[in-house]
Every structure is written in C-alpha cells, then in structure tokens.
Write a protein that holds these residues in place. Structure first.
Motif, PDB file in Angstrom:
ATOM      1  N   MET A 125       0.833  -1.208   0.000  1.00  0.00           N
ATOM      2  CA  MET A 125       0.000   0.000   0.000  1.00  0.00           C
ATOM      3  C   MET A 125       0.866   1.255   0.000  1.00  0.00           C
ATOM      4  N   SER A 126       1.915   1.239   0.777  1.00  0.00           N
ATOM      5  CA  SER A 126       2.795   2.415   0.842  1.00  0.00           C
ATOM      6  C   SER A 126       3.419   2.715  -0.510  1.00  0.00           C
ATOM      7  N   ASP A 127       3.774   1.662  -1.231  1.00  0.00           N
ATOM      8  CA  ASP A 127       4.396   1.847  -2.545  1.00  0.00           C
ATOM      9  C   ASP A 127       3.403   2.401  -3.550  1.00  0.00           C
ATOM     10  N   LEU A 128       2.202   1.847  -3.602  1.00  0.00           N
ATOM     11  CA  LEU A 128       1.239   2.249  -4.621  1.00  0.00           C
ATOM     12  C   LEU A 128       0.562   3.578  -4.315  1.00  0.00           C
ATOM     13  N   LEU A 129       0.531   3.966  -3.058  1.00  0.00           N
ATOM     14  CA  LEU A 129      -0.127   5.221  -2.692  1.00  0.00           C
ATOM     15  C   LEU A 129       0.801   6.425  -2.742  1.00  0.00           C
ATOM     16  N   LYS A 130       2.084   6.167  -2.941  1.00  0.00           N
ATOM     17  CA  LYS A 130       3.038   7.264  -2.976  1.00  0.00           C
ATOM     18  C   LYS A 130       2.777   8.143  -4.195  1.00  0.00           C
ATOM     19  N   PRO A 131       2.474   9.429  -3.999  1.00  0.00           N
ATOM     20  CA  PRO A 131       2.185  10.301  -5.159  1.00  0.00           C
ATOM     21  C   PRO A 131       3.443  10.550  -5.977  1.00  0.00           C
ATOM     22  N   GLU A 132       3.261  10.637  -7.299  1.00  0.00           N
ATOM     23  CA  GLU A 132       4.393  10.908  -8.174  1.00  0.00           C
ATOM     24  C   GLU A 132       4.663  12.403  -8.277  1.00  0.00           C
ATOM     25  N   TYR A 133       3.607  13.202  -8.109  1.00  0.00           N
ATOM     26  CA  TYR A 133       3.749  14.664  -8.142  1.00  0.00           C
ATOM     27  C   TYR A 133       2.534  15.279  -7.473  1.00  0.00           C
ATOM     28  N   SER A 134       2.685  16.515  -7.033  1.00  0.00           N
ATOM     29  CA  SER A 134       1.566  17.223  -6.409  1.00  0.00           C
ATOM     30  C   SER A 134       0.819  18.024  -7.466  1.00  0.00           C
ATOM     31  N   VAL A 135      -0.367  18.482  -7.111  1.00  0.00           N
ATOM     32  CA  VAL A 135      -1.206  19.220  -8.047  1.00  0.00           C
ATOM     33  C   VAL A 135      -0.569  20.544  -8.454  1.00  0.00           C
ATOM     34  N   HIS A 136       0.305  21.079  -7.605  1.00  0.00           N
ATOM     35  CA  HIS A 136       0.919  22.376  -7.881  1.00  0.00           C
ATOM     36  C   HIS A 136       2.288  22.258  -8.556  1.00  0.00           C
ATOM     37  N   GLU A 137       2.743  21.033  -8.799  1.00  0.00           N
ATOM     38  CA  GLU A 137       4.112  20.824  -9.263  1.00  0.00           C
ATOM     39  C   GLU A 137       4.200  20.886 -10.785  1.00  0.00           C
ATOM     40  N   GLN A 138       5.306  21.431 -11.280  1.00  0.00           N
ATOM     41  CA  GLN A 138       5.625  21.402 -12.702  1.00  0.00           C
ATOM     42  C   GLN A 138       6.530  20.198 -12.946  1.00  0.00           C
TER      43      GLN A 138
END
Length: 639
Positions: A125-138
């Motif tokens: 779960m920790s691996d799959l839930l880790k976000p790749e980027y935030s909504v504010h990120e370029q």
C-alpha cells in the motif's frame, strides 16, 4: 571425540544424521493441514503462519508442494488448467472485427483484504499510494513518472473496485450521496480495503472528486445513450454542420457538447449551439471534473468529456466527423455489443516505428490477445487507431475509460502519451490494455471517400499548352503560378491504377461506408480549402485472412516462422489474396483497391452537409463581427 575426528566414516554418518533431523524439523514446522482450510501452521515469527495460502500464492511468496505425475508428462493432479483468458465472444465476430481478449486479472478476495493488515500488505500500500507529483508541481522529467507502476496500480484498483462495488451497493441510503457518506465516513474507518481503495482512487484519478466522492456514485449517475462532442471557438466552424449532420440521420438521441469555459467557447457560440437543434446541452467540463488535475488543452478534452457525459453508453464524435448512416447503428454493432468498446483503425502509414510498441511493452508486460496482431507491433504502420468516433459502455468498461483519462492527464500526456503517439488516438486502446478490458476494432483499415485523382501527365500537358499562349491576357504572376504547378505535378507519381483522394473513410461491419473524418475540404492538412466532391470511395484493406504474414518486426517474424514451420520469410506465401491499397500521404489519396461509386442517396447527403457548412460559416463571420445570429431562422432540414 578423537575417534570421530580421525574416522571419515563416522564423520559422514554424523553429518547425515544432523541433516535428516533438520529436514524433519522443517517439515513439521511448515506443515500445511487440510483440516485448517489451507492455512500454514508455522510458528510465530515466520511472517507467513497466519496468512491464507491463496494470498501467499498470489503474492509469489509461498508455493504449495506439487506431486509429480507418475508419467512425468502432465501437470500434477489438482493444478488449475483454466485458460489464462476466459472472456469469450461469438466465433463469427472474428470475421468482421479484431477482438482483444484480456488476460484475466485475479479477483480480489477477502483473503487479500486481510493480507493488507500484514507487513507485506502495508509495504504494498505504501508503494502504490506514494504520489508521483503534487497538483501544484511542474513535472519536467520523464523519470518523475513511472507508467509501469501506474498500470500495476490501476489493475489492482480494478480488482478491488469489482470486490467493493457490491459492498457499496448494499449500503443503506436512498441516494448515492447517503451511500457515499456511509462508505467514506464510516466504513473506511473500519475496513482497511475500503480505506486503501479510496486512497488509491485519489492517487490515480483525483479529477473524479469535484462532485463525487467515489467512482461508484459517478457511474450510478449515468443513464441512456447519447453523443458526446467537444469544441472551442476554433472548431465552431466545423461543429455546426457536424451536429446538424447527426440530427439529419438521428433526430432522437441526445447530444452533449463540452468546452473548457467561456474563454474556450464564447457565450455567443454556446447560445447558438443550444438553439440550433433539439435535445442538446452545452456544458463546461471544468464544472464536472477537477481541472486542477486535468489541466485540459487540445485533444485531451475528448476522453474526459466521455467520462463527464451523463450517458451510460456514449459515442464520442470529432467536430469534423460526418456520418453516411444513422450513427445510432453503432450502438447495435456486434463488436460493441460483445465487448463494450468499439474502435476504428487509422490509415496504414509510416512503417518501422518501434518507439511506441516498445514503450507499451515496458509498462504492460501482460497484454490481451490483440497487440501482437496490430500493424504497429508488426512494424508495418505507425498509426493504429482513428479516434474520430469511439463508442464505450461506461456501465461495463468504466475502469478502461479511467485508464484512458489517466493517459490524457497533463503530465502523462506531455511527457509520454502525446510524444509516443499522435495526440490522443492510441490512448483509447492502450488505456483498455492497461487494465485488461476487452475491446474490438472494426476490422477494415482507414479508407478514403472523395474524388478520382487527376493524372499528373495530363495536368502537365494542359499547363504547358496554356503557357505557350503568349497573348492570353494573364499576368506574369499568374504564368509563374502555372510554372510552379508544373514543377509540383512532375513530383507526383504516375499510377497505373485509379486513385481516390479525399477524407478518411470508415466502414460498418457489413463493409458499407459509415462515417468519415477530416471535414469537407479537399485536404485540410495541406491547406487545400476547396470543398471536396464526394463521388467515389475505396476501402482501406485489412480483411485479408493472411494478415499475419505481413510482419516487419524481426522478433514477430521469428515467431511466425516457428508457428508455420518455415525457414525464412521467403517461404511464406500470402495465398491468392490481393495486397491492401496504399496511401499517397501528402496528397491524401489511396490507390491499389477497387473504386466504388458512392450511392446517390449518400451523395445527396454529402451535398446537404456542404450546404449546412456554408450557412454555419456565414453565421460564424457574423458572430465575429458582433452581430446577433438566430440559428432557428434557418431551415436546416431542407438543406
């Protein structure tokens, strides 16, 4: 002790005794009892003792012992020999469609939910839930996105979605809002699988949650059938006649036109569309899905419009697509009825392209039965799908549509999807592959509808004869244009067979002209603004029963040769079948196939589309000039 050290025999006996004792202890320790329903009874601290055997097998952690067949030629008794792909369609469907039979994704079980409470489950779960980027990120680097990990997460999400859907349905509440409240606020606090599902959905598809807390309630909102179109100010000149063309053939089914706000499609144009026909809605997609995550632009609005539309069975239609038959017939197409997803092939163009197929293989190691049969995987065409018309049943194929939308999200499309493919086109069938949903392609490749190609030799002769007339009253500039045209005509190939030039045509499953894409111009991509004369058509091929012989990819060639028992491709015969027609791309012409005369009724239909287009463009000029325009003043039905 001294005697043991000195005697090799005693030393060997002692070693054997120690090893036998160790084996007996291990067997007792790992013993699996039948009366404990297949649960390992190992002691504390093993990390496996309390986990159901089924879960451990799925996670490739534990494999039960297998007894060998006495003949050593068959699988041991009790091994499941169920096919890896159990989805089925009628056999006769393969005569008219190419069908993708998906690889079965293991069903989520209560044992899987229990495993989420283990150390391995927590790690997964920790691996799959880790976000790749935030909504504010370029996001600027490809390394910031991992499509292989995303596709893995989407398949787990689909399995869990199917497991929890009945749970959601059984919850108390008279409407979806009340069910969602119980599911999100109460059940997620008690059940780790529900909590994981909600978090995973937020990680994968955050654009869903502007008006809905779960995809379940979004799916429950879908009803009926209808058409979905998208347009901004730049597409308005096409959309007027395209919508009226649909209404000419299908007066009853509702239409939804999506845009990205008043800056995309002006209020004047929105009002014009609302008034131009019956049962049509003009909608801002950013009011239905969260554009902070989608960051829509260009082609990407198409997939999200399918998702946002209120229809359970939705047909996406490009703004420059026109039908020659009632488009509602596609909802009854055998391929669509069997799979829930109907796509159309593009033209066969630009061979020996490996980038796209290699990328697809890297992120989807296990695919359906279809990709290795596709032209792009065989190395004979870069293009595969034409996304001018797409038909999807969102009741049965919502997970496939969600995966398509993921590929059309901002950073996914900018860094990968639209670099690998020409816009959104291939994201539809690849999205279905990511979550192993079945789908079908109409079997014929993109053909052509339009005019017969003129002979360059005759054109050169005509132009040269005109240039010989010195006193014809034409200016020096006009005469230079003739010289330039001669130069152009000399570069055109001379063909032995007749060629048809115009828009890309698609056939129905009976082999009859169904719709075309590319508008009404002779060749809009080359700036040929002359209205096309729709008189002839040519099928694009693809019906050959020996298509597998046409392979340029070396690895697939070796596989084909092995299947056929041949030593080289020189020994492979195609039979008596004719070669597929070929394209002259820059002229938008096809040659090498049979030339058909378009039926008189369909010709009159195209003439009415041209008349509608002329009126729509005249009104567009008035709108730009700030003049008020009422589309109801026109008698569209008589055009």
């Amino acid at each position: 002790m001294h005697s043991i050290k000195r005697s090799p025999i005693l030393k060997l006996v002692a070693a054997v005794a120690v090893n036998v004792g160790f084996v007996l202890i291990c067997q007792q320790y790992w013993r699996v009892t039948d009366d404990n329903n297949g649960v390992a009874t190992g002691g504390a601290g093993t990390g496996l003792g309390s986990m159901p055997e089924q879960v451990l097998v799925q996670q490739h952690v534990y494999q039960p012992p297998q007894e060998q067949n006495p003949l050593n030629q068959q699988y041991a008794a009790g091994i499941d020999e169920t096919p890896l792909r159990t989805f089925e369609v009628p056999e006769e469907l393969y005569l008219t469609h190419d069908v993708a039979i998906p690889y079965d994704i293991p069903a989520w079980t209560a044992a899987d939910s229990a495993a989420l409470r283990t150390a391995m489950g927590y790690d997964m779960m920790s691996d799959l839930l880790k976000p790749e980027y935030s909504v504010h990120e370029q996001v600027t680097e490809k390394s910031q996105l991992d499509f292989a990990r995303t596709s893995r997460a989407e398949r787990i999400y689909k399995s869990l979605w199917n497991f929890l859907r009945p749970v959601y349905n059984s919850l108390p509440g008279e409407d979806s809002r009340e069910k969602e409240r119980v599911f999100v606020k109460e059940l997620a606090l008690k059940r780790v699988d529900v909590d994981f599902f909600l978090r995973l959905e937020k990680r994968l598809y955050p654009f869903l949650h502007l008006k809905h807390r779960t995809s379940f309630s979004l799916q429950d909102s879908y009803k009926g059938r209808g058409f979905v179109l998208c347009a901004g100010n730049n597409q308005f000149k096409f959309i007027v006649s395209s919508i009226q063309a649909i209404r000419r053939l299908q007066p009853d089914l509702p239409i939804q036109l999506f845009h990205m706000g008043d800056g995309d499609l002006s209020k004047e144009r929105q009002e014009y569309v609302r008034e131009m026909t019956n049962d049509i809605e003009v909608l801002d997609i950013t009011e239905f899905l969260d554009n902070d995550y989608m960051k829509l632009g260009g082609w990407s609005i198409k997939a999200f419009s399918l998702l946002a539309s209120r229809f359970e069975e939705a047909m996406l239609v490009d703004s420059d697509a026109y039908f020659l038959q009632d488009p509602a017939k596609l909802f009854e197409d055998p391929g669509y009825k069997a799979t829930g997803g109907l796509f159309f092939y593009d033209r066969t163009l630009f061979p020996d392209w490996h980038t796209g197929p290699d990328w697809i293989r890297s992120m989807i190691p296990i695919m359906s039965t279809l990709p290795n049969q596709l032209r792009s995987f065989k190395g004979i065409s870069t293009h595969e799908q034409e996304s001018g018309v797409v038909v999807i049943n969102k009741k049965t194929r919502l997970n496939g549509l969600l995966a398509i939308c993921k590929m059309n999200s901002k950073w996914e499309r900018d860094l990968f999807s639209y670099r690998m493919f020409y816009g959104d086109k291939e994201t539809f069938w690849v999205g279905f592959e990511m979550v192993q949903e079945p789908y079908s392609f109409m079997r014929t490749y993109g053909g052509v509808v339009g005019e017969l190609r003129d002979d360059p030799v005759k054109e050169i002769e005509k132009l040269e004869a005109r240039l010989e007339q010195e006193d014809d009253g034409r200016s020096a500039k006009e005469r230079q244009m003739d010289r330039d045209e001669i130069t152009h005509q000399k570069k055109r190939p001379v063909l032995e067979k007749e060629s048809v030039c115009g828009a890309q045509l698609h056939l129905d499953h009976l082999g009859q002209p169904m719709w075309w894409n590319g508008g009404l111009m002779r060749n809009k991509n080359e700036g040929v603004q002359r209205i096309l004369d729709f008189k002839y058509w040519m099928a694009g091929g693809g019906m050959s029963s020996h298509r597998e012989r046409n392979v340029r990819d070396k690895e697939l060639q070796r596989e084909l040769l092995w299947d056929l028992g041949k030593a080289s491709m020189d020994e492979v015969e195609r039979g008596e079948e004719e070669e597929d027609p070929e394209w002259i791309f820059h002229e938008s012409c096809m040659y090498g196939g049979e030339v058909h005369l378009l039926e008189e009724e369909k010709r009159r239909l195209t003439e009415s589309f041209v008349a509608m287009d002329r009126v729509g463009k005249e009104d567009e000029v008035k709108i730009r000039a700030g003049e008020g325009v009422d589309p109801k003043e026109h008698d569209w039905a008589s055009m």
